[in-house]
Design a protein around this motif. Structure first.
Motif, short mmCIF file in Angstrom:
data_model
loop_
_atom_site.label_atom_id
_atom_site.label_comp_id
_atom_site.label_asym_id
_atom_site.label_seq_id
_atom_site.Cartn_x
_atom_site.Cartn_y
_atom_site.Cartn_z
N CYS A 42 -6.68 -0.53 -0.23
CA CYS A 42 -7.19 0.37 0.83
C CYS A 42 -8.63 0.04 1.16
CB CYS A 42 -7.09 1.83 0.38
SG CYS A 42 -5.42 2.47 0.30
N ARG A 73 -7.43 9.92 6.96
CA ARG A 73 -8.16 8.75 6.46
C ARG A 73 -9.54 9.15 5.93
NH1 ARG A 73 -8.91 3.34 8.27
NH2 ARG A 73 -10.73 2.46 7.22
N ASP A 94 -0.81 6.82 5.34
CA ASP A 94 -0.03 5.61 5.60
C ASP A 94 1.02 5.86 6.68
OD1 ASP A 94 -1.43 4.24 3.66
OD2 ASP A 94 0.05 4.59 2.09
N ASN A 117 -5.14 2.96 9.04
CA ASN A 117 -5.63 2.11 7.96
C ASN A 117 -6.43 0.91 8.45
OD1 ASN A 117 -4.66 3.25 5.38
ND2 ASN A 117 -2.62 2.94 6.23
N ASP A 148 -5.45 0.76 -6.06
CA ASP A 148 -5.72 1.36 -4.76
C ASP A 148 -6.98 0.77 -4.14
OD1 ASP A 148 -4.90 4.00 -3.07
OD2 ASP A 148 -7.07 3.74 -3.04
N ARG A 204 0.83 -1.21 0.00
CA ARG A 204 0.00 0.00 0.00
C ARG A 204 0.87 1.26 0.00
NH1 ARG A 204 -3.24 -1.47 3.75
NH2 ARG A 204 -1.89 -0.80 5.44
N ALA A 245 -3.15 9.96 0.70
CA ALA A 245 -3.12 8.55 1.07
C ALA A 245 -1.75 8.16 1.64
CB ALA A 245 -3.45 7.68 -0.13
#
Length: 275
Positions: free
Chosen positions: A187, A122, A106, A111, A183, A41, A102
């Motif tokens: 995610c 988020r 991370d 997450n 993605d 990710r 994003a």
């Protein structure tokens, strides 16, 4: 007394079921937020943010229109927004913004598979992806390549091949959709519902208004196809553009439900058991 024992059994059964659901979510999160999945990710977001940021720089500063197109295109491409009038260019900016947020999430955010995340990064990430990044990327990708296959001169004249590199063409017209799909698989998110639909429609309607502002002040439509279409078909096409973007939103929501079905089911069970 018998009734009391029954109630006690039901209470313990419900408690055990709730604990089992929580244990399953913990197992999901152990796999999802650590190890190979976590690194995948992070790498996706890092490379995507870098790629789209460089694509914006190259597109804006290094791509200059050939002299044989100046008479037709120069006013269109330099006045009233320049390259910012193109949905493709706006989309690559959107993708760079999304993947940067994003990536920051991370590093600094959250997450986990959860009903309500406390990370503002988020929340922004999930809303921007669902409402704008995924649908606009697929709208741009599919619309461009369909028109390109039909008659490329209407959307990407042959003369541009000399100054618009093939790799940049794929960054702004192909990779935007492919990386959005990647993605989607890396995610976890819950879709925003009505707020996402309203945001999606608002974005496209504002873009249609922007096209008319450009047309009013420059005397030319942004896309050559709009010039050749008769009045009713022109607005039918613009309505289709808005409608297709909404279709892409629902496509993303449907795909998200399929990809993350087990996790979404666990969260729904947790929500019910929590009352």
């Amino acid at each position: 007394m018998a009734k009391s024992k029954k109630q006690l059994r039901e209470h313990f059964a419900a408690k055990e079921a709730a604990q089992a659901t929580n244990d399953q979510l913990d197992t999901c999160n152990d796999a999802y937020t650590s190890g190979a999945f976590q690194y995948l990710r992070f790498v996706v977001h890092l490379l995507s943010a870098a790629q789209f940021s460089y694509g914006i720089y190259y597109h804006y500063y290094r791509v200059h229109w050939p002299s044989d197109l100046v008479d037709e295109e120069e006013g269109l491409k330099t006045r009233w927004g320049g390259k910012f009038k193109y949905l493709t260019f706006l989309d690559v900016i959107l993708q760079a913004f999304y993947h940067t947020v994003a990536l920051l999430n991370d590093i600094f955010g959250d997450n986990t598979v959860t009903l309500h995340s406390k990370s503002k990064l988020r929340l922004i990430r999930d809303y921007v992806f669902a409402t704008f990044a995924f649908p606009v990327a697929h709208n741009v990708c599919i619309s461009f390549w369909v028109i390109y296959a039909w008659d490329r001169e209407l959307i990407f004249p042959t003369a541009l091949d000399a100054i618009f590199p093939s790799w940049l063409n794929h960054v702004v017209h192909t990779n935007v959709a492919l990386l959005a799909i990647l993605d989607l698989f890396t995610c976890f998110r819950r879709y925003p519902g009505l707020a996402g639909i309203v945001g999606n429609l608002t974005f496209m309607l504002l873009y249609i208004i922007w096209l008319h502002i450009v047309r009013y002040f420059s005397g030319l439509w942004v896309y050559p196809l709009l010039e050749v279409l008769p009045f009713p078909f022109r607005y039918l096409m613009l309505a289709a553009l808005v409608g297709f973007n909404l279709v892409c939103y629902f496509l993303g929501e449907y795909a998200n439900k399929i990809v993350w079905a087990p996790e979404l089911k666990l969260l729904q069970q947790q929500k019910i058991k929590q009352g």
